[in-house]
Design a protein around this motif. Structure first.
Motif, PDB file in Angstrom:
ATOM      1  N   GLY A 149      -4.526   2.770  19.643  1.00  0.00           N
ATOM      2  CA  GLY A 149      -4.088   1.409  19.347  1.00  0.00           C
ATOM      3  C   GLY A 149      -3.445   1.248  17.989  1.00  0.00           C
ATOM      4  O   GLY A 149      -2.553   0.403  17.808  1.00  0.00           O
ATOM      5  N   GLU A 150      -3.848   2.064  17.013  1.00  0.00           N
ATOM      6  CA  GLU A 150      -3.381   1.878  15.647  1.00  0.00           C
ATOM      7  C   GLU A 150      -2.265   2.840  15.238  1.00  0.00           C
ATOM      8  O   GLU A 150      -1.617   2.625  14.226  1.00  0.00           O
ATOM      9  CB  GLU A 150      -4.562   2.039  14.681  1.00  0.00           C
ATOM     10  CG  GLU A 150      -5.668   1.019  14.880  1.00  0.00           C
ATOM     11  CD  GLU A 150      -5.209  -0.397  14.553  1.00  0.00           C
ATOM     12  OE1 GLU A 150      -4.942  -0.677  13.384  1.00  0.00           O
ATOM     13  OE2 GLU A 150      -5.090  -1.201  15.496  1.00  0.00           O
ATOM     14  N   SER A 171       0.844  -1.193   0.000  1.00  0.00           N
ATOM     15  CA  SER A 171       0.000   0.000   0.000  1.00  0.00           C
ATOM     16  C   SER A 171       0.884   1.250   0.000  1.00  0.00           C
ATOM     17  O   SER A 171       1.980   1.257   0.571  1.00  0.00           O
ATOM     18  CB  SER A 171      -0.902   0.009   1.234  1.00  0.00           C
ATOM     19  OG  SER A 171      -0.144  -0.003   2.417  1.00  0.00           O
ATOM     20  N   PHE A 172       0.412   2.286  -0.696  1.00  0.00           N
ATOM     21  CA  PHE A 172       1.180   3.525  -0.827  1.00  0.00           C
ATOM     22  C   PHE A 172       2.626   3.233  -1.265  1.00  0.00           C
ATOM     23  O   PHE A 172       3.594   3.690  -0.647  1.00  0.00           O
ATOM     24  CB  PHE A 172       1.175   4.320   0.496  1.00  0.00           C
ATOM     25  CG  PHE A 172      -0.180   4.644   1.035  1.00  0.00           C
ATOM     26  CD1 PHE A 172      -0.977   5.609   0.439  1.00  0.00           C
ATOM     27  CD2 PHE A 172      -0.681   3.969   2.140  1.00  0.00           C
ATOM     28  CE1 PHE A 172      -2.237   5.913   0.937  1.00  0.00           C
ATOM     29  CE2 PHE A 172      -1.943   4.256   2.652  1.00  0.00           C
ATOM     30  CZ  PHE A 172      -2.721   5.229   2.043  1.00  0.00           C
ATOM     31  N   GLU A 223       6.519   2.422   7.286  1.00  0.00           N
ATOM     32  CA  GLU A 223       5.267   1.779   7.683  1.00  0.00           C
ATOM     33  C   GLU A 223       4.505   2.612   8.711  1.00  0.00           C
ATOM     34  O   GLU A 223       3.264   2.620   8.721  1.00  0.00           O
ATOM     35  CB  GLU A 223       5.553   0.375   8.236  1.00  0.00           C
ATOM     36  CG  GLU A 223       6.048  -0.611   7.190  1.00  0.00           C
ATOM     37  CD  GLU A 223       5.083  -0.748   6.033  1.00  0.00           C
ATOM     38  OE1 GLU A 223       3.895  -1.061   6.270  1.00  0.00           O
ATOM     39  OE2 GLU A 223       5.499  -0.518   4.882  1.00  0.00           O
ATOM     40  N   ASP A 224       5.237   3.331   9.571  1.00  0.00           N
ATOM     41  CA  ASP A 224       4.582   4.238  10.524  1.00  0.00           C
ATOM     42  C   ASP A 224       3.832   5.343   9.788  1.00  0.00           C
ATOM     43  O   ASP A 224       2.706   5.705  10.143  1.00  0.00           O
ATOM     44  CB  ASP A 224       5.617   4.851  11.464  1.00  0.00           C
ATOM     45  CG  ASP A 224       6.075   3.877  12.538  1.00  0.00           C
ATOM     46  OD1 ASP A 224       5.442   2.810  12.670  1.00  0.00           O
ATOM     47  OD2 ASP A 224       7.053   4.179  13.236  1.00  0.00           O
ATOM     48  N   PHE A 225       4.471   5.886   8.748  1.00  0.00           N
ATOM     49  CA  PHE A 225       3.835   6.944   7.966  1.00  0.00           C
ATOM     50  C   PHE A 225       2.580   6.414   7.267  1.00  0.00           C
ATOM     51  O   PHE A 225       1.543   7.075   7.228  1.00  0.00           O
ATOM     52  CB  PHE A 225       4.823   7.488   6.932  1.00  0.00           C
ATOM     53  CG  PHE A 225       4.364   8.739   6.247  1.00  0.00           C
ATOM     54  CD1 PHE A 225       4.671   9.981   6.766  1.00  0.00           C
ATOM     55  CD2 PHE A 225       3.599   8.685   5.090  1.00  0.00           C
ATOM     56  CE1 PHE A 225       4.247  11.153   6.142  1.00  0.00           C
ATOM     57  CE2 PHE A 225       3.166   9.840   4.456  1.00  0.00           C
ATOM     58  CZ  PHE A 225       3.492  11.075   4.990  1.00  0.00           C
ATOM     59  N   LYS A 226       2.670   5.193   6.745  1.00  0.00           N
ATOM     60  CA  LYS A 226       1.512   4.590   6.089  1.00  0.00           C
ATOM     61  C   LYS A 226       0.368   4.367   7.076  1.00  0.00           C
ATOM     62  O   LYS A 226      -0.811   4.515   6.723  1.00  0.00           O
ATOM     63  CB  LYS A 226       1.915   3.259   5.445  1.00  0.00           C
ATOM     64  CG  LYS A 226       2.839   3.387   4.248  1.00  0.00           C
ATOM     65  CD  LYS A 226       3.178   2.010   3.687  1.00  0.00           C
ATOM     66  CE  LYS A 226       4.099   2.103   2.477  1.00  0.00           C
ATOM     67  NZ  LYS A 226       4.420   0.767   1.931  1.00  0.00           N
ATOM     68  N   ALA A 227       0.729   3.992   8.308  1.00  0.00           N
ATOM     69  CA  ALA A 227      -0.306   3.768   9.327  1.00  0.00           C
ATOM     70  C   ALA A 227      -1.103   5.043   9.576  1.00  0.00           C
ATOM     71  O   ALA A 227      -2.329   5.017   9.737  1.00  0.00           O
ATOM     72  CB  ALA A 227       0.335   3.276  10.625  1.00  0.00           C
TER      73      ALA A 227
END
Length: 548
Positions: free
Chosen positions: A456-457, A274-275, A308-312
């Motif tokens: 949480g996310e 993703s992204f 992955e943190d940025f995508k979250a």
């Protein structure tokens, strides 16, 4: 010598924190909550009665101030996490709030700081001068900044005093109890004093509560465990965007060794699909560092975990935007309810008159009650029926439905109220209660569930900020509601200064339609979204966590 100093420092650190700090934190929070809710709940009435400001204009000013109070906590969180730590930010914010509330008390005490009151039976009133408004806005800016700077930093500072998650959970229980106790006290006792005794006494009590909070918090400073600022967690997010943009022409690889990993490898070896554009930020290229040492290329190369943190964060943005349009109708409703109450029969019995600004306490009480009922009875019953617990997003969806129902109730009640105006018999203010109770029920579902989703996310580095995001959403919703009220006032005749000659019921029906559209948008977003950290066997634990 150095070892001795380090050992002494370690022993001092271990002595700090723990349950000895709880009374200081709770008294501080209680006093600040009484202060904050004591002036903000009755702000519309204050502007109308003391500054001769028109009804709709007063509602818009109130929405802007409420927006500031809810937007600024994220700024305080950034300052605390990145530069100063929680304790200094709380101390300074508490003092700023004290200056602001003292200035408001002076405004109500000195006649030349506000316009002359309207003459009885006259429609001509003296408008406030630029000096009057300048002093008023300065006071409101100070109390807003002070309130915002303590609301969520107190929660973080209090939780930081404990090592065990169980103790932190217990602290949050006490935290919300003190917060709601202060809110209810401010919205009832303080507002009643302002309406029935004097504004000077009401604001004076708020100033005294603020002063006590400041003294108590400073007195407990030697017991607090001081957190060290770790630098801005937002830098890594910006770095990902910059690095991906700089290397936008690079070919994305499917091999693990072509990507940069942090020392603490907690994510999968390969970035997700993703992204995919952002994957280039973690892609190692020759231009990143000609010597082959990638550790100094911070603005050209990020780790897979940072990507992955940025995508979250990006994945949560649609859900975050849905909350804005969930809170906007409530912000409009709160303003309109005060204006409705001012032209209704507020008498209950021969000697008591309900203050218009206190009606919002019905929402607070309803929310508190259903927070307890949800955790103890409603959620367990639903779990038995469907054989699995509700997810946080399902709870938010239920909140959306109650929100729509509340707006529909308000529309029906207002249509009935306008008919009683024609008959010359004012409707009782008690008719406003069902809609407010329904709002509270909805908030008991969606407010803690939204916090659970964000906390949480969100990435680990952004946990502190995650708790303030719901407040930011509420702040934005107040600004959107102000713009919406202005748009309706410009394009229709529904919102004149005298709402008895308007059609506020039509405004509520517009909010119902908007609520249905937003519910559809939310359902699509939640159907597409996949949880990162929520497991099936975690639901019961999450259910307990979100009600604290």
């Amino acid at each position: 010598m150095a070892d001795t100093e380090a050992q002494s420092s370690g022993e001092l650190s271990r002595k700090r924190g723990g349950w000895i700090t709880l009374p200081f934190m709770l008294v501080t929070l209680l006093g600040l909550s009484i202060t904050s809710f004591g002036w903000v709940m009755n702000l519309i009435v204050f502007l109308i009665e003391e500054f001769n400001i028109k009804n709709i204009a007063a509602a818009q000013i109130s929405n802007i101030i409420n927006g500031c109070v809810n937007m600024l906590p994220v700024v305080a969180a950034i300052l605390a996490d990145s530069f100063f730590g929680n304790i200094p930010v709380i101390s300074i914010s508490c003092f700023i709030s004290l200056i602001g509330i003292v200035l408001l008390t002076l405004i109500t005490s000195l006649d030349y700081l506000r316009p002359r009151p309207c003459e009885t039976g006259s429609i001509l009133c003296q408008s406030p001068s630029k000096l009057h408004l300048g002093i008023l806005y300065a006071a409101l800016a100070l109390v807003s900044t002070g309130s915002a700077g303590t609301r969520f930093t107190l929660a973080s500072a209090g939780a930081n005093q404990y090592e065990k998650p169980k103790d932190q959970g217990s602290f949050f229980n006490w935290f919300f109890l003190a917060l709601y106790a202060g809110a209810i006290t401010g919205a009832t006792a303080i507002v009643y004093t302002q309406d029935n005794a004097s504004w000077k006494l009401g604001f004076g009590i708020c100033a005294a509560a603020n002063l006590i909070s400041f003294i108590v918090f400073i007195a407990g400073k030697r017991f607090y465990k001081h957190d060290k600022p770790l630098g801005s967690p937002y830098t890594s997010l910006v770095r990902v965007l910059v690095a991906a943009t700089v290397k936008r022409k690079a070919v994305i690889s499917s091999k693990e060794e072509h990507y940069h990993h942090s020392e603490a490898k907690t994510y999968a070896a390969m970035p997700s699909n993703s992204f995919r554009f952002l994957n280039r930020a973690a892609l190692k290229t020759e231009e990143d560092n000609p010597s082959g040492d990638y550790t100094n290329s911070m603005w050209r190369l990020c780790s897979v975990q940072e990507v992955e943190d940025f995508k979250a964060v990006l994945r949560l943005l649609p859900l975050w935007s849905a909350v804005i349009f969930l809170s906007t109708p409530v912000a409009v409703q709160m303003s309109m309810t005060v204006l409705q109450a001012m032209v209704m029969d507020r008498g209950i019995g021969p000697h008591f008159k309900v203050p218009a600004g206190s009606l919002q306490v019905i929402v607070l009480v309803s929310t508190c009650l259903f927070l307890l009922l949800n955790n103890w009875t409603i959620y367990p019953m639903i779990q038995k029926l469907i054989r699995k617990p509700l997810t946080p997003l399902q709870k938010v969806g239920i909140g959306h439905v109650f929100n729509i129902i509340s707006m529909a109730i308000s529309a029906v009640v207002e249509a009935k109220r306008l008919k009683t105006v024609e008959n010359g018999h004012p409707m009782s203010v008690l008719w406003l209660f069902p809609a407010l109770v329904t709002v509270g029920i909805g908030e008991a579902f969606h407010f803690p569930a939204n916090i659970a989703v964000f906390y949480g996310e969100f990435p680990e580095s952004l946990k502190n900020t995650a708790t303030s995001l719901t407040s930011v959403v509420i702040g934005i919703s107040f600004y959107v509601s102000t713009a919406l009220i202005d748009l309706i006032q410009r394009t229709t005749a529904w919102l004149p200064d005298d709402i008895n000659h308007g059609r506020v019921d039509n405004v509520y029906w517009v909010l119902v339609i908007g609520g249905f559209l937003n519910l559809g948008y939310f359902l699509v977003c939640s159907w597409v979204y996949k949880y990162r950290n929520l497991k099936e066997d975690d639901h019961e634990q999450d259910q307990k966590d979100v009600t604290i």
